[in-house]
Scaffold this active site. Structure first.
Site, PDB file in Angstrom:
ATOM      1  N   GLY A  61      47.126  36.098  49.281  1.00 32.35           N
ATOM      2  CA  GLY A  61      46.244  37.255  49.403  1.00 32.35           C
ATOM      3  C   GLY A  61      47.081  38.421  49.908  1.00 32.35           C
ATOM      4  O   GLY A  61      47.835  38.275  50.887  1.00 32.35           O
ATOM      5  N   ASP A 250      45.820  43.468  44.311  1.00 31.64           N
ATOM      6  CA  ASP A 250      47.170  43.328  44.865  1.00 31.64           C
ATOM      7  C   ASP A 250      47.969  44.612  44.779  1.00 31.64           C
ATOM      8  O   ASP A 250      48.995  44.758  45.430  1.00 31.64           O
ATOM      9  CB  ASP A 250      47.922  42.214  44.132  1.00 31.64           C
ATOM     10  CG  ASP A 250      47.295  40.874  44.457  1.00 31.64           C
ATOM     11  OD1 ASP A 250      46.244  40.560  43.872  1.00 31.64           O
ATOM     12  OD2 ASP A 250      47.827  40.174  45.326  1.00 31.64           O
ATOM     13  N   LYS A 261      44.226  39.229  40.425  1.00 33.33           N
ATOM     14  CA  LYS A 261      44.392  37.862  39.922  1.00 33.33           C
ATOM     15  C   LYS A 261      44.032  37.771  38.440  1.00 33.33           C
ATOM     16  O   LYS A 261      43.062  38.364  37.991  1.00 33.33           O
ATOM     17  CB  LYS A 261      43.506  36.936  40.755  1.00 33.33           C
ATOM     18  CG  LYS A 261      43.549  35.468  40.411  1.00 33.33           C
ATOM     19  CD  LYS A 261      44.925  34.857  40.401  1.00 33.33           C
ATOM     20  CE  LYS A 261      45.690  35.061  41.686  1.00 33.33           C
ATOM     21  NZ  LYS A 261      47.105  34.619  41.587  1.00 33.33           N
TER      22      LYS A 261
HETATM   23  O1  MRU Z   1      47.839  34.681  44.183  1.00 31.22           O
HETATM   24  P1  MRU Z   1      46.981  35.086  45.354  1.00 31.22           P
HETATM   25  O2  MRU Z   1      46.034  34.026  45.802  1.00 31.22           O
HETATM   26  O3  MRU Z   1      47.811  35.649  46.479  1.00 31.22           O
HETATM   27  O4  MRU Z   1      46.115  36.284  44.771  1.00 31.22           O
HETATM   28  C1  MRU Z   1      45.123  36.881  45.559  1.00 31.22           C
HETATM   29  C2  MRU Z   1      44.382  37.936  44.850  1.00 31.22           C
HETATM   30  O5  MRU Z   1      44.577  38.192  43.690  1.00 31.22           O
HETATM   31  C3  MRU Z   1      43.435  38.747  45.680  1.00 31.22           C
HETATM   32  O6  MRU Z   1      42.337  39.157  44.915  1.00 31.22           O
HETATM   33  C4  MRU Z   1      44.165  39.983  46.187  1.00 31.22           C
HETATM   34  O7  MRU Z   1      45.360  39.614  46.818  1.00 31.22           O
HETATM   35  C5  MRU Z   1      43.332  40.759  47.151  1.00 31.22           C
HETATM   36  S1  MRU Z   1      43.163  39.943  48.705  1.00 31.22           S
HETATM   37  C6  MRU Z   1      42.229  40.925  49.695  1.00 31.22           C
END
Ligand code: MRU
Length: 373
Positions: A61, A250, A261
């Protein structure tokens, strides 16, 4: 501490996703690879521990990745406060995951406070900034929650006979992905606490099933939710079963393109086709004013094929087990993120209000960030 300084609970106990251990130096995190089946924590004592936890997604995240990386620099400086070690640790941590811009933002924040001070003062200064990054994240997410709550409340007021507001979310942009509250989930938690009836549709989010983390979080907080396979959202929207989509991100570019994601883009297309508002919740450290065209310029992480070819879950005897779902010898591609163009985004829920996904709106709301790019 006020009620809203620290919000989320695990089995009734207030819990953040990252903390300083009692010795004040090592860093504690929740091992998210065990959830939702088991709750376990990890002690990070070295920069390599921090880098490994990020790369293997024991912590994940965007905002949490940034916070843990910031502490990673602290741990590196504790071992050796030289310029050379600082640069090495920065490079090691930056290489852990390429897409979430919060990682670079947080590392740069710590670098800015330690680079030009004597070595003997670096450790304390780094921990101070890392602690602040965590506390700022909590405050930002609460502000996002308050701004997003108004959107949910507007929909709730139009509902007949106490019907719930139906929210769809993708991946985990919850408190586990931040320090507390979450981004996409902060409005949901506040709405639930305010007595607004909700139903949250939670995308499973293959291949790593971060939706299971969201379902676990919502369950801990008592928010009604329904876990759905990734491809269900379009069908629900066609049948009027989704009032709004809220996702995290992200990286948001200067013109408001949103990287999140993998699968987020398809939800945005379905939302557009069905007239469902598609909101993105983000803290300002997630804005990357140095890039414009999200599709062309955002580095998209590609992870190992094994994440696609296998599934991990809890076996009947309680053990976590990984089983293969793809045929032997097949070839798999694991793109972890995609980009939703700004034109598909109804609004960006930030700590400074709900903004249009546009260069003008972002630069007006965050002039200091836009100028510093
Ligand atoms: O691969 P991850 O689990 O780190 O991806 C997380 C996401 O895509 C979240 O939607 C994003 O980081 C926002 S977290 C507030």
């Amino acid at each position: 501490m006020g009620r809203y300084d620290w919000a989320m609970k695990v089995n009734g106990k207030l819990t953040r996703s990252v903390w300083r251990e009692p010795d004040g130096r090592a860093v504690g995190v929740i091992d998210q690879t065990l959830l939702p089946h088991r709750f376990g924590t990890l002690r990070l004592a070295t920069v390599d521990d921090a880098a490994r936890a990020i790369a293997t997604m024991q912590v994940r995240g965007a905002p949490l990745i940034g916070a843990v990386a910031a502490y990673g620099l602290c741990l590196a400086l504790r071992a050796d406060a030289s310029d050379e070690n600082l640069e090495r640790a920065y490079a090691t941590l930056l290489a852990t995951r390429p897409t979430a811009i919060n990682l670079k933002w947080a590392l740069d924040e710590v670098m800015a406070v330690v680079r030009n001070i004597p070595r003997e003062r670096r450790v304390a200064a780094a921990y101070r900034r890392a602690d602040e990054i965590c506390d700022e994240d909590v405050a930002i997410n609460l502000a996002i929650g308050r701004n997003g709550l108004k959107l949910i409340d507007d929909i709730a007021r139009k509902k007949q006979n106490g019907a719930p507001v139906n929210v769809l979310t993708h991946c985990n942009a919850g408190w586990l992905a931040t320090v507390d509250w979450g981004t996409a989930t902060a409005p949901i938690y506040l709405a639930h606490d305010a007595g607004i009836k909700l139903r949250v549709y939670v995308d499973e989010t293959r291949p790593r099933n971060q939706g299971a983390l969201t379902a676990w979080e919502l369950g801990q907080h008592g928010v009604p939710h329904t876990y759905i396979a990734d491809n269900t959202g379009g069908h629900l929207m066609q049948h009027g079963l989704v009032d709004m989509v809220i996702v995290g991100t992200d990286r948001v570019t200067a013109q408001g393109d949103v990287c999140n994601k993998i699968g987020t883009y398809l939800k945005a297309l379905a939302a557009k086709d069905n007239g469902v508002p598609f909101y993105v919740a983000l803290p300002s450290p997630t804005i990357d004013f140095s890039v414009t065209d999200g599709v062309a310029e955002t580095p998209i992480e590609e992870r190992g094929a094994d994440e696609i070819e296998t599934v991990t879950g809890r076996a009947a005897d309680g053990r976590l087990e990984t089983v293969r779902v793809a045929p032997d010898g097949t070839s798999a591609a694991n793109y972890s993120f995609d980009v939703t163009p700004a034109r598909l985004v109804s609004g960006l829920i930030t700590e400074r209000g709900v903004l249009a996904a546009s260069r003008a709106a972002l630069a007006k709301a965050f002039p200091e960030r836009a100028a510093a790019k």
